[in-house]
Scaffold this motif. Structure first.
Motif, PDB file in Angstrom:
ATOM      1  N   LEU A 157       0.821  -1.211   0.000  1.00  0.00           N
ATOM      2  CA  LEU A 157       0.000   0.000   0.000  1.00  0.00           C
ATOM      3  C   LEU A 157       0.861   1.270   0.000  1.00  0.00           C
ATOM      4  CD1 LEU A 157      -2.656  -1.037   2.689  1.00  0.00           C
ATOM      5  CD2 LEU A 157      -3.091  -0.721   0.243  1.00  0.00           C
TER       6      LEU A 157
ATOM      7  N   TRP B 161      -2.558   4.803   4.852  1.00  0.00           N
ATOM      8  CA  TRP B 161      -3.106   3.689   5.613  1.00  0.00           C
ATOM      9  C   TRP B 161      -2.264   3.395   6.839  1.00  0.00           C
ATOM     10  CZ3 TRP B 161      -7.828   2.240   4.375  1.00  0.00           C
ATOM     11  CH2 TRP B 161      -8.271   2.325   3.064  1.00  0.00           C
TER      12      TRP B 161
ATOM     13  N   LEU C 110      -2.386   0.457   9.776  1.00  0.00           N
ATOM     14  CA  LEU C 110      -3.044  -0.794  10.136  1.00  0.00           C
ATOM     15  C   LEU C 110      -2.703  -1.205  11.559  1.00  0.00           C
ATOM     16  CD1 LEU C 110      -2.343  -2.822   6.846  1.00  0.00           C
ATOM     17  CD2 LEU C 110      -4.099  -1.092   7.280  1.00  0.00           C
TER      18      LEU C 110
ATOM     19  N   VAL D 188      -6.922   1.809  10.195  1.00  0.00           N
ATOM     20  CA  VAL D 188      -7.701   0.572  10.060  1.00  0.00           C
ATOM     21  C   VAL D 188      -7.506  -0.273  11.314  1.00  0.00           C
ATOM     22  CG1 VAL D 188      -8.170  -1.471   8.655  1.00  0.00           C
ATOM     23  CG2 VAL D 188      -7.336   0.623   7.563  1.00  0.00           C
TER      24      VAL D 188
ATOM     25  N   ILE E  77     -12.572   1.071   9.230  1.00  0.00           N
ATOM     26  CA  ILE E  77     -11.766   2.113   8.609  1.00  0.00           C
ATOM     27  C   ILE E  77     -12.251   3.477   9.096  1.00  0.00           C
ATOM     28  CG2 ILE E  77     -11.029   3.153   6.435  1.00  0.00           C
ATOM     29  CD1 ILE E  77     -11.696   0.487   5.075  1.00  0.00           C
TER      30      ILE E  77
ATOM     31  N   LEU F 274      -8.815  -3.031   0.439  1.00  0.00           N
ATOM     32  CA  LEU F 274      -8.391  -1.673   0.777  1.00  0.00           C
ATOM     33  C   LEU F 274      -8.037  -0.876  -0.476  1.00  0.00           C
ATOM     34  CD1 LEU F 274      -6.180  -2.209   3.973  1.00  0.00           C
ATOM     35  CD2 LEU F 274      -8.567  -1.494   3.838  1.00  0.00           C
ATOM     36  N   GLN F 275      -7.376  -1.515  -1.429  1.00  0.00           N
ATOM     37  CA  GLN F 275      -7.039  -0.827  -2.671  1.00  0.00           C
ATOM     38  C   GLN F 275      -8.294  -0.411  -3.432  1.00  0.00           C
ATOM     39  OE1 GLN F 275      -4.492  -3.908  -4.285  1.00  0.00           O
ATOM     40  NE2 GLN F 275      -2.630  -2.729  -3.846  1.00  0.00           N
TER      41      GLN F 275
ATOM     42  N   GLU G 134     -10.133   2.449  -1.606  1.00  0.00           N
ATOM     43  CA  GLU G 134      -9.451   3.716  -1.858  1.00  0.00           C
ATOM     44  C   GLU G 134      -9.806   4.266  -3.241  1.00  0.00           C
ATOM     45  OE1 GLU G 134      -4.992   4.931  -1.093  1.00  0.00           O
ATOM     46  OE2 GLU G 134      -5.193   3.961  -3.040  1.00  0.00           O
TER      47      GLU G 134
END
Length: 324
Positions: free
Chosen positions: A73, A80, A82, A109, A137, A247-248, A251
């Motif tokens: 990422l 991000w 995590l 996240v 998130i 997540l990608q 986004e």
């Protein structure tokens, strides 16, 4: 250190790694390795220890290695951050706690390997055993509250696209934000937000994805209507890869929505909405309504022809009516 131990064990799944080798690679004592292994077992990781052979991890697909996810990422537009927990009551509640404490930047996240008190829409409980993806998130979109609510539809579309990328599924959406595979629910989304009418302060998007879990582990009542990626394909999935793709995709669609609004992705959302153009029943806080689902409008509302009038609904639970 535990993440590093897991990483070493996951390099060769099914093979034993000696405690001595682990100690030398990690720069700690063999006793320290043993203590970390015991703690990992207590967190639910299936690790075998055999004298003279070392340690071996089973079910490596259920391991989340945050460093590798963060590395993938690294070029993301969102910053991000995590955080992984062995178990939480609720990832949404932890996210809101961090917000209250001023420790939650956009892109934070909160991930838990399992939840004891997960919740879905309208106060329902959400079963969250080991083998699924349970995360929240934190976002801070500069939008009015009425616009932020539409993000539940945006995220459902984003996740359906991410799951489709595994090329074994045709994910569909039940308005507003449930993702289904073969007529059963596989993803749930719960949005919680705060702010003034003109400006949201924060958004917490709680997301649950049934990945490598048996339907029976979801509870007797839920097993009839829910499924998992494993149940539908007979294949176990690397949790880290599923989380990364999700997540990608979130986004990508998040920024598309911020820049161009829901109208830019409405056609795609509608193409995945399995009850569009069909007779449905909608249960709302004000009662039930039956009719033909005509459309999803530019604000993400459900448009129904009840026979007597055209209704525009902002919330409710959809069920298909049996076709004669």
């Amino acid at each position: 250190m535990r993440q590093r131990i897991l990483g070493e064990l996951c390099k060769n799944p099914g093979e034993y790694v000696s405690g001595k080798e682990l100690a030398e690679k990690l720069g700690i004592s063999r006793v320290a390795v043993w203590k970390h292994i015991e703690n990992l077992k207590g967190e639910g990781y299936a690790i075998l220890g055999v004298s003279g052979k070392g340690y071996c991890i089973e079910e490596s697909y259920n391991v989340l290695l945050l460093d590798s996810i963060k590395a993938a990422l690294s070029t993301a537009r969102l910053d991000w951050k995590l955080h992984l927990f062995p178990e939480l009551d609720s990832t949404n509640e932890m996210a809101k706690k961090l917000i209250r404490e001023g420790q939650a930047a956009e892109g934070t996240v909160i991930i838990s390997r399992q939840q004891s008190r997960g919740k879905g829409r309208r106060g329902r409980s959400w079963q969250a055993p080991l083998g699924g993806l349970w995360f929240s998130i934190i976002l801070r979109p500069e939008l009015a509250l009425s616009e932020v609510v539409v993000l539940s539809l945006v995220f459902a579309l984003a996740i359906s696209r991410a799951l489709e990328s595994f090329r074994l599924f045709d994910p569909q959406i039940k308005w507003p934000n449930d993702v289904y595979i073969n007529g059963k629910k596989v993803v749930g989304i719960l949005l919680e937000l705060s702010g003034e009418l003109e400006q949201a302060d924060y958004l917490v998007a709680g997301i649950g994805i049934n990945v490598n879990i048996d339907r029976a582990s979801l509870g007797r009542g839920v097993a009839k209507t829910a499924t998992s990626l494993w149940e539908e394909s007979g294949t176990y999935y690397q949790l880290g890869e599923v989380l990364l793709r999700v997540l990608q995709s979130i986004e990508e669609y998040y920024y598309e929505f911020l820049e161009n609004g829901f109208e830019a992705i409405r056609k795609e959302y509608k193409s995945r909405c399995f009850h569009l153009g069909k007779m449905i029943k909608l249960d709302t806080p004000r009662g039930s309504l039956e009719g033909l689902n005509l459309d999803i409008d530019e604000q993400g509302n459900l448009i129904i022809d009840s026979g007597d009038s055209i209704e525009c609904l902002t919330t409710g639970d959809v069920a298909l009516l049996a076709e004669e």
